[in-house]
Enzyme design. Structure first.
Site, PDB file in Angstrom:
ATOM      1  N   GLU A  73       0.886  -1.293   0.157  1.00 33.30           N
ATOM      2  CA  GLU A  73      -0.559   0.485   0.048  1.00 33.30           C
ATOM      3  C   GLU A  73       1.108   1.170   0.008  1.00 33.30           C
ATOM      4  OE1 GLU A  73      -1.504   0.391   4.535  1.00 33.30           O
ATOM      5  OE2 GLU A  73      -1.767  -1.920   4.017  1.00 33.30           O
ATOM      6  N   LYS A  83       2.502   4.734   0.978  1.00 30.22           N
ATOM      7  CA  LYS A  83       2.850   5.914   2.131  1.00 30.22           C
ATOM      8  C   LYS A  83       2.959   7.087   2.227  1.00 30.22           C
ATOM      9  CE  LYS A  83       6.616   5.348   5.945  1.00 30.22           C
ATOM     10  NZ  LYS A  83       6.504   7.206   6.039  1.00 30.22           N
ATOM     11  N   ASP A 132       2.487  10.566   3.032  1.00 28.21           N
ATOM     12  CA  ASP A 132       3.029  11.236   3.935  1.00 28.21           C
ATOM     13  C   ASP A 132       2.211  12.526   4.631  1.00 28.21           C
ATOM     14  OD1 ASP A 132       5.613  12.799   4.501  1.00 28.21           O
ATOM     15  OD2 ASP A 132       5.713  13.564   2.378  1.00 28.21           O
ATOM     16  N   TYR A 164      -5.202   3.171   8.024  1.00 31.01           N
ATOM     17  CA  TYR A 164      -4.645   1.709   7.456  1.00 31.01           C
ATOM     18  C   TYR A 164      -3.522   0.922   8.350  1.00 31.01           C
ATOM     19  CZ  TYR A 164      -1.237   4.581   9.717  1.00 31.01           C
ATOM     20  OH  TYR A 164      -0.160   5.739   9.824  1.00 31.01           O
ATOM     21  N   LYS A 192      11.415   2.821   0.484  1.00 31.48           N
ATOM     22  CA  LYS A 192      11.650   4.269   0.328  1.00 31.48           C
ATOM     23  C   LYS A 192      11.247   4.534  -0.423  1.00 31.48           C
ATOM     24  CE  LYS A 192      10.261   6.555   4.260  1.00 31.48           C
ATOM     25  NZ  LYS A 192      11.690   7.172   4.780  1.00 31.48           N
ATOM     26  N   CYS A 221      10.495  49.929  -4.695  1.00 32.70           N
ATOM     27  CA  CYS A 221       9.938  48.973  -5.753  1.00 32.70           C
ATOM     28  C   CYS A 221      10.726  48.578  -6.731  1.00 32.70           C
ATOM     29  CB  CYS A 221       8.908  48.473  -5.553  1.00 32.70           C
ATOM     30  SG  CYS A 221       7.895  47.663  -7.134  1.00 32.70           S
ATOM     31  N   CYS A 265       7.883  49.901  -9.530  1.00 27.72           N
ATOM     32  CA  CYS A 265       7.000  50.664  -9.590  1.00 27.72           C
ATOM     33  C   CYS A 265       7.924  52.315  -8.478  1.00 27.72           C
ATOM     34  CB  CYS A 265       5.495  51.000  -9.391  1.00 27.72           C
ATOM     35  SG  CYS A 265       5.395  50.901  -7.555  1.00 27.72           S
ATOM     36  N   CYS A 307       5.899  46.296  -0.760  1.00 31.78           N
ATOM     37  CA  CYS A 307       5.547  47.458  -1.503  1.00 31.78           C
ATOM     38  C   CYS A 307       4.476  48.538  -1.711  1.00 31.78           C
ATOM     39  CB  CYS A 307       5.700  47.438  -3.146  1.00 31.78           C
ATOM     40  SG  CYS A 307       4.911  48.335  -4.537  1.00 31.78           S
ATOM     41  N   CYS A 341       1.137  50.478  -8.332  1.00 35.50           N
ATOM     42  CA  CYS A 341       2.537  49.403  -8.298  1.00 35.50           C
ATOM     43  C   CYS A 341       1.932  48.480  -9.513  1.00 35.50           C
ATOM     44  CB  CYS A 341       3.221  49.200  -7.757  1.00 35.50           C
ATOM     45  SG  CYS A 341       3.931  47.310  -7.787  1.00 35.50           S
TER      46      CYS A 341
HETATM   47  S1  IVH Z   1       1.261   0.921   8.948  1.00 35.14           S
HETATM   48  C1  IVH Z   1       1.995  -1.225  12.354  1.00 35.14           C
HETATM   49  N1  IVH Z   1       0.915   2.169   7.169  1.00 35.14           N
HETATM   50  O1  IVH Z   1       4.338   5.553   8.280  1.00 35.14           O
HETATM   51  C2  IVH Z   1       2.523  -0.075  11.370  1.00 35.14           C
HETATM   52  N2  IVH Z   1       1.999   3.494   7.958  1.00 35.14           N
HETATM   53  O2  IVH Z   1       7.443   5.205  10.173  1.00 35.14           O
HETATM   54  C3  IVH Z   1       2.491   0.619  11.524  1.00 35.14           C
HETATM   55  N3  IVH Z   1       2.177   5.550   7.414  1.00 35.14           N
HETATM   56  O3  IVH Z   1       3.481   6.895  12.228  1.00 35.14           O
HETATM   57  C4  IVH Z   1       2.273   1.978  10.915  1.00 35.14           C
HETATM   58  N4  IVH Z   1       1.870   5.517   5.179  1.00 35.14           N
HETATM   59  O4  IVH Z   1       1.741   7.407   9.842  1.00 35.14           O
HETATM   60  C5  IVH Z   1       1.614   2.246   7.751  1.00 35.14           C
HETATM   61  N5  IVH Z   1       0.060   2.495   5.041  1.00 35.14           N
HETATM   62  C6  IVH Z   1       1.111   2.717   5.817  1.00 35.14           C
HETATM   63  C7  IVH Z   1       1.196   4.245   5.927  1.00 35.14           C
HETATM   64  C8  IVH Z   1       1.860   4.772   7.336  1.00 35.14           C
HETATM   65  C9  IVH Z   1       2.253   6.280   6.586  1.00 35.14           C
HETATM   66  C10 IVH Z   1       3.233   6.059   8.220  1.00 35.14           C
HETATM   67  C11 IVH Z   1       2.760   5.819   9.692  1.00 35.14           C
HETATM   68  C12 IVH Z   1       3.241   5.938  10.968  1.00 35.14           C
HETATM   69  C13 IVH Z   1       4.778   6.188   9.525  1.00 35.14           C
HETATM   70  C14 IVH Z   1       5.971   4.892  10.429  1.00 35.14           C
END
Ligand code: IVH
Length: 669
Positions: free
Chosen positions: A113, A115, A117, A225, A314, A408, A411, A426, A432
């Protein structure tokens, strides 16, 4: 009677929840905004008259009462874990091998799945109702952000269906879409306030607001998640089914999730998402692989704060090294002067970057960025490139410190720094050219007057030809001249004319927003109209009148008052109105079908069921006004316990005196 009301409330709550889901989760609205607002207003009115029937899962409770003074701490039932990282295919392969070896199987199944941000949040439901939400904090103790999480409309206040476990805790990530992040930063700039470096910071900043009204305006999203504490065996044997169960409870999960077996499929999913990364609406920083079988997860167990059965693979960092060729400044719509680094072109995550914002002088000095420096640039949130740091070892001896201009560059007006603000401005205002052009761009933008065909380049062109100097000039363009211009013809000139004509019918809120008054965004414009009703009232309003508006503080009130005091602005507005820009006055429009149509109320004494703010809101939502003093014009004085001299004054002037119950009767009439 009460049974009927309860039934009606329950019906409205579930219909609104359904429409929230269609609109926010499925992106497939089934009714118009107007119909939706009427449903919500109907529910609010019934609840106002029957406050004892308000429940925490009511959609009216998404933006709760007043701001909190501090965040309470919440101890997590189960610790919120982190994830181990893998960088590169070798580390992923090693992870896969370790899992297979430990479990003594050939090819274990993973759920792959995104990750996300953003920031991790846990939401606990009790008997299907949201009880609290908390941030991850240190993994054991987080902060109570329930008031803010409730404002996220994709998250149900009440779970779908029946027979929920008594305790049902869902964990996931709060995010801000890249587009919404960009819009928020533009808005922050228009207010002269600090911008956010990336969507994650914007999401975190928005969630850590004491005032949920601010969070409600930020467009946050949530994707679940995993589960936290659940006090019932759900008989789910793998992670994929857990996600499905969460989804069926009405909580959003991402659709980018797939079962994979073997390193080839694992790598394939990663590469596929890496390709799609820039087109996703939000930021992700990798892929998470989770052993799918819950039994296998239990066998693998945990190491310190992370599960052995999951890993975050990552994406490569989206940073690159380049050189600052020059630094100069840009002048924004409200005159804010922003230093910008002109870079040796460099390729970062699929895009060639040539400029990076330095935000403001303080930020530039803090990072000590000089012309000639070698720097690391990052595409923050895939949107605004920024300089992460200077590589000091590579600084040439002739690297030059950039000094902010005192005048500026467009102007030549003086540049000043307002106390307490990071930004320099400005002072040329509409004199301007940079500000004037952007004021026009803002005026014609979609959420303002919505005039298509007047992009920034065309505005530049019209300026050059002397066709336009300010927003009112839009309404007397010389179309014969325009037809002759490069890139235009009879047809496109005609299209522009039509676009301008059809934009003339608008709303007062859009018009006020379009004026581009500093610190006045869309929401404030709507509040102004709600309170003052007509343009005439707005133009004549005093600072105190503005201060009475929802969410308007001294800075905004001052900025509004100053804008409408200036002769030049008054003349421009009058011209525009004469050219036929029109709207229906809110005061007449709204109030005709409202119970307290234009009646003025004064409140005295302590009320039984309402605070002063609540009764004020109730009266205003029904078309009435609340005033602080009794006069002959007062329609009613509402009297509570221990009334003050206002009750005597009412008797003296013969103004009707009523109690709370009688007000409710007026509303129910
Ligand atoms: S599972 C048991 N799934 O990554 C594991 N975490 O480094 C708990 N995160 O603080 C996390 N996407 O906020 C999980 N699909 C995903 C995620 C995810 C982002 C973040 C999460 C956590 C950090 C862990």
């Amino acid at each position: 009677m009460t049974q009927d009301i309860i039934k009606k409330i329950s019906y409205l709550k579930s219909v609104i929840q359904e429409h929230d889901h269609c609109y926010y989760v499925l992106d497939d609205p089934q009714i118009s905004d107007h119909e939706y607002d009427s449903l919500l207003r109907e529910l609010k009115n019934i609840e106002d008259s029957n406050p004892e029937l308000i429940t925490p899962d009511s959609p009216t409770q998404r933006v709760g009462g007043s701001p909190i003074s501090e965040f309470n701490q919440i101890q997590h039932n189960k610790p919120m874990l982190s994830l181990g990282n893998a960088f590169g295919i070798n580390e992923l392969e090693a992870f896969n091998k370790r899992i297979n070896d430990t479990l003594d199987v050939n090819d274990v199944e993973f759920n792959a799945e995104l990750k996300f941000d953003g920031l991790a949040v846990t939401i606990l439901y009790e008997n299907g109702l949201m009880k609290y939400a908390a941030t991850r904090g240190d993994g054991n103790v987080g902060e109570d952000v329930t008031h803010n999480i409730k404002t996220i409309k994709t998250i149900p206040l009440k779970l779908y269906g029946d027979n929920h476990p008594r305790t049902f805790e869902v964990r996931g990530e709060v995010l801000m879409d890249k587009n919404d992040f960009k819009e928020l930063n533009e808005y922050q700039i228009s207010l002269g306030q600090k911008t956010f470096a990336n969507p994650r910071n914007a999401a975190a900043g928005s969630l850590r607001q004491l005032d949920p009204k601010i969070t409600a305006k930020r467009k946050l999203k949530f994707y679940a998640y995993s589960l936290g504490q659940v006090d019932q065996d759900l008989e789910l044997t793998n992670h994929t089914d857990i996600l499905k169960y969460i989804h069926n409870s009405g909580i959003p999960i991402s659709s980018y999730s797939q079962r994979v077996v073997g390193i080839n499929q694992m790598q394939h999913f990663y590469e596929d998402i890496l390709k799609k990364r820039n087109d996703l609406p939000f930021d992700i920083d990798g892929i998470v692989y989770k052993v799918n079988s819950i039994k296998n997860q239990e066998n693998l167990g945990y190491v310190s704060k992370a599960p052995r059965w999951a890993i975050a693979y990552k994406f490569p960092a989206e940073e690159a090294e380049t050189v600052v060729n020059d630094i100069n400044v840009q002048v924004g719509r409200t005159g804010v002067i922003t230093p910008v680094a002109r870079l040796q072109p460099v390729f970062v995550s699929g895009v060639t970057v040539t400029n990076a914002t330095l935000h403001n002088e303080d930020e530039m000095l803090r990072k000590d960025i000089r012309i000639g420096d070698s720097v690391i640039v990052r595409r923050a949130g895939d949107v605004v490139p920024e300089i992460v740091r200077v590589i000091k070892e590579k600084r040439p001896s002739n690297a030059k410190v950039f000094e902010m201009p005192q005048y500026c560059p467009i102007c030549n007006s003086q540049v000043i720094r307002i106390d307490g603000e990071a930004a320099q401005r400005c002072t040329g205002q509409l004199k301007c050219e940079a500000q004037a052009k952007q004021a026009i761009s803002h005026y014609v933008s979609r959420k303002a007057m919505n005039i298509e065909g007047l992009g920034a380049k065309i505005i530049d062109h019209f300026f050059e030809k002397g066709l336009i100097k300010n927003i009112s000039d839009i309404y007397h363009l010389d179309y014969e001249e325009i037809q002759k211009m490069e890139g235009f013809g009879e047809r496109s000139a005609e299209n522009l004319k039509e676009a301008i004509e059809s934009s003339k019918k608008t709303t007062l809120a859009k018009f006020i927003y379009a004026l581009g008054i500093r610190n006045v965004g869309e929401a404030t414009s709507k509040d102004i109209v709600k309170k003052l009703g007509t343009l005439d009232n707005v133009m004549k309003a005093s600072i105190d009148d503005f201060l009475e508006i929802n969410d308007v503080g001294p800075v905004v009130a001052q900025s509004l008052h100053q804008f409408f005091q200036e002769d030049e602005n008054k003349a421009i507005i009058n011209n525009i109105v004469e050219f036929g820009v029109k709207w229906e006055d809110q005061a007449q429009n709204v109030s005709n079908d409202q119970k307290l149509n234009q009646q003025t109320f004064v409140v005295t004494g302590t009320l039984e069921n309402f605070s002063r703010d609540e009764i004020k809101e109730l009266i205003e939502n029904n078309g009435g006004k609340v005033s602080g003093s009794v006069s002959k014009k007062t329609s009613y004085v509402i009297i509570g316990d221990n009334p003050g001299s206002k009750a005597d004054k009412a008797a003296e002037l013969g103004v009707k005196v009523i109690n709370e119950k009688q007000l409710m009767e007026l509303l129910n009439e």
